[in-house]
Scaffold this motif. Sequence first.
Motif, PDB file in Angstrom:
ATOM      1  N   ALA A 290      -6.092  -0.840   9.762  1.00 41.26           N
ATOM      2  CA  ALA A 290      -6.167  -2.291   9.707  1.00 41.26           C
ATOM      3  C   ALA A 290      -5.144  -2.786   8.697  1.00 41.26           C
ATOM      4  N   ALA A 291      -4.829  -4.066   8.771  1.00 42.32           N
ATOM      5  CA  ALA A 291      -3.850  -4.639   7.851  1.00 42.32           C
ATOM      6  C   ALA A 291      -4.306  -4.506   6.406  1.00 42.32           C
ATOM      7  N   SER A 292      -5.588  -4.691   6.179  1.00 37.87           N
ATOM      8  CA  SER A 292      -6.108  -4.584   4.813  1.00 37.87           C
ATOM      9  C   SER A 292      -5.962  -3.169   4.272  1.00 37.87           C
ATOM     10  N   ASP A 293      -6.067  -2.157   5.145  1.00 39.02           N
ATOM     11  CA  ASP A 293      -5.872  -0.760   4.711  1.00 39.02           C
ATOM     12  C   ASP A 293      -4.426  -0.533   4.269  1.00 39.02           C
ATOM     13  N   ALA A 294      -3.488  -1.070   5.051  1.00 42.99           N
ATOM     14  CA  ALA A 294      -2.080  -0.922   4.688  1.00 42.99           C
ATOM     15  C   ALA A 294      -1.783  -1.640   3.374  1.00 42.99           C
ATOM     16  N   ALA A 295      -2.356  -2.818   3.195  1.00 47.44           N
ATOM     17  CA  ALA A 295      -2.137  -3.569   1.949  1.00 47.44           C
ATOM     18  C   ALA A 295      -2.714  -2.826   0.754  1.00 47.44           C
ATOM     19  N   GLU A 296      -3.884  -2.245   0.922  1.00 42.37           N
ATOM     20  CA  GLU A 296      -4.509  -1.501  -0.181  1.00 42.37           C
ATOM     21  C   GLU A 296      -3.680  -0.276  -0.560  1.00 42.37           C
ATOM     22  N   LEU A 297      -3.063   0.348   0.445  1.00 42.50           N
ATOM     23  CA  LEU A 297      -2.216   1.499   0.141  1.00 42.50           C
ATOM     24  C   LEU A 297      -0.989   1.050  -0.647  1.00 42.50           C
ATOM     25  N   ILE A 298      -0.401  -0.063  -0.286  1.00 40.54           N
ATOM     26  CA  ILE A 298       0.750  -0.580  -1.035  1.00 40.54           C
ATOM     27  C   ILE A 298       0.369  -0.853  -2.481  1.00 40.54           C
ATOM     28  N   VAL A 299      -0.786  -1.464  -2.675  1.00 41.28           N
ATOM     29  CA  VAL A 299      -1.259  -1.741  -4.041  1.00 41.28           C
ATOM     30  C   VAL A 299      -1.435  -0.434  -4.813  1.00 41.28           C
TER      31      VAL A 299
END
Length: 309
Positions: A290-299
């Motif tokens: 999900a998009a939120s998973d990708a964002a959390e990985l970037i963080v």
Amino acid sequence: MSLVLPSELVVDRFLPTVRAMLAIRLADRGMTQQEIAANLGVTQAAVSKYVSGDGGGDDRFRDDPETVATVERIADGLSTGEMDGYDALAELLSLVHSLEDRGPICELHEEAMPELRGLGCDLCVRGLDSDVRAERDVLADVRTAARTLASTPAMAEIVPNVGTNVGMALPDARDETDVAAVPGRIYAMSGRIEIPANPEFGASQHVATAVLAARDVDPDVRAAINVATDEALLEAARSIGIDPLEFDADYEDRREHLENRFRDRGRVPRVAYHRGAFGIEPTTYVFGPAASDAAELIVELLDGPAAKR
């Protein structure tokens, strides 16, 4: 949360406006106030207020071309006798249905219930079916991911010149119109992240291509975020066991090229990057279910010790 039904807005905002508009137009066509009251189902005193311009209402309906055209049509029909109450009701019900589909009623509903904003809500038109719920969930997740990036100070350092975008596909996505993203992309300005608009389907061809290529190989990978290729970020990925996949920047069919590279790897990597080419800025894609998973990985990569610049 303020729970407001669209029907409440129809009764409180739409009907008073349309009745006032009809009263004025019927009076202009020579009807008496008593006749107007009988046709509209209101008192003569109410008609008097409408005709005098003291009937209240909402200018969004008064200025709406479809509402104006419908009112004119009903006024003509009632004044000439070519239309009865049944016909007028049918016209108004059709108008209400139309105005609930991205029209003034929909706009008022989003103001009354801010939770609906940015979700592409068409609940009034289509009902709560599985397709609507899936679209709503994807839009909400993209919006969450974008906000996560915006709240991460170091994110501004890896936003490419062309901007960053967050993309997420519907479970049965076929093309770019089935991928939600942020219109206009996300930009860094003066060290801050700017999100120009709420997510929409079909808003990005660039990141959607990467999302669709990933989904073709692994249906569970439905999201991607593009950032600038950054050595510290790639090293941070390696430090937590992610092996970034390098691919060519200069290629004709990006979707096919990425899909082939993923199949060569045997899976979709969490991080894939290229180092640019003539006229092509170095780009890294971070993938996730999900998009939120990708964002959390970037963080996580930005906050990790290996990412210190």
